[in-house]
Scaffold this active site. Sequence first.
Site, short mmCIF file in Angstrom:
data_model
loop_
_atom_site.label_atom_id
_atom_site.label_comp_id
_atom_site.label_asym_id
_atom_site.label_seq_id
_atom_site.Cartn_x
_atom_site.Cartn_y
_atom_site.Cartn_z
N GLY A 221 8.37 2.56 -7.05
CA GLY A 221 7.92 3.45 -6.20
C GLY A 221 6.66 2.92 -5.49
CG ASN A 222 5.51 3.42 -1.90
OD1 ASN A 222 4.71 4.58 -1.41
ND2 ASN A 222 6.78 3.50 -1.59
NE ARG A 223 -1.45 1.58 -6.42
CZ ARG A 223 -2.01 1.95 -7.72
NH1 ARG A 223 -2.26 3.37 -7.73
NH2 ARG A 223 -1.96 0.99 -8.65
CB SER A 224 2.79 6.37 0.31
OG SER A 224 2.76 7.27 1.59
CB ALA A 288 5.10 3.56 1.99
#
Length: 431
Positions: A221-224, A288
């Site tokens: 995943g990512n931090r968005s 994102a």
Amino acid sequence: MKVVLGVSGGIAAYKSALLLRLFTESGHDVTVVPTAAALAFVGAPTWSALSGKPVATDVWTAVHEVPHVRLGQGADLVVVAPATADLLARAAAGLADDLLTNVLLTARCPVVFAPAMHTEMWEHPATQANVETLVSRGAHVIPPASGRLTGADTGPGRLPEPEAIFAVCRHLLAQAASPQASSPQPASPGPAPTPGDLVGTRIVVTAGGTREPLDPVRFLGNRSSGKQGYAIAARAAARGAAVTLIAANVALPDPAGVTVHRVESALDLERATQAAIDEADAVVMAAAVADFRPAAYASTKIKKTHDPADPDAAPVIELVRNPDILAGLVRAGGSARRPVIVGFAAETGDADTDVLTLGREKLARKGCDLLVVNEVGTDKTFGHDDNMVHLLRPGSEAVVDIGPAPKAVIADAVLDAVRDLVDASAPPSPL
Ligand code: C5P
């Protein structure tokens, strides 16, 4: 300030009792003007007790006070919630056959309509033409929300929540009280956006960050946080657009008046976006989206000792490329008229290349109509309420810097650019 709350005859009239409370609790002096039909849903004692004032529907009550002229003339804001199809038609035609329509003709302050009705009535060309007429005369129309209607059916037509209507009214009252104080921020060029300037515009917004599943418990995943995309969806709806929000793993409440589809992975987001853009005028790709996903999904949890021959071995995860959804939308549109497509570029920059150079390269690669570039890092942007962005257009060296400013202000500046691009791409009028 002096507010007239018009209530016309729809089942959503009960929600206006809460709207009335929001006004009175924040110190406004509210006169409720229901139509006769509204009283079939919520009676005069309720309006009178909550507002602390007598309530009339016709022009023959307390005639010596000339209420049919005085109320409209003295108001700082008139808001009609719910506004039925019939009320919109009477207002657009300039009829004056009850107290509320007289108030609407005599008011010189901001006027807000919050329509609520069945989907068929809302979408009927007669109603849409009436809305256009009212907006062209300066009224603010808050489009209805989508969702469960009076019966079992669902669709656009629900009265937005009282808090959402109140937010639009508060903004207009602040503008009226101090035209300078309510400008979005010095960071945002141009005048304050007008609620209603995006009526008739259909916008799809993606937000959040995709999760690419590895096994039933793990993902890449990512931090968005989704805050910037949500701010764009919320501001677009408040300015009158019909908004579909495709939210990837966002822990935020649904913005009022927005249709929300929740998705998880990049492939889910691609499907949901393609399904939503059919009639869209603009697509804002704030999500994102992961560029890669695991090549294989393990249907059971990958064990720490996944390799019996070597219990200490770490698994090697093979990745494959995800489709570039944004670039795909641009390609699919070809040279024919397509929705205005807005990309986001979250860049960290590096020792050799700054974020604007990276942004220009990305704009050229993706072919979108507007690129919103922001510098990111663990201490910047993600999850924060403020943001700073640069807007880039193809074929132009100009850079518009917005912020640092709250994400809602950034959202308004992006939407101003989207509105101008949508207007510029509209076919010329036959007149
Ligand atoms: O290439 P990059 O990921 O930096 O591009 C960011 C922009 O492209 C964003 O608007 C994002 O929503 C979109 N994007 C996409 N599909 C991907 C990756 C990014 O639509 N696979």
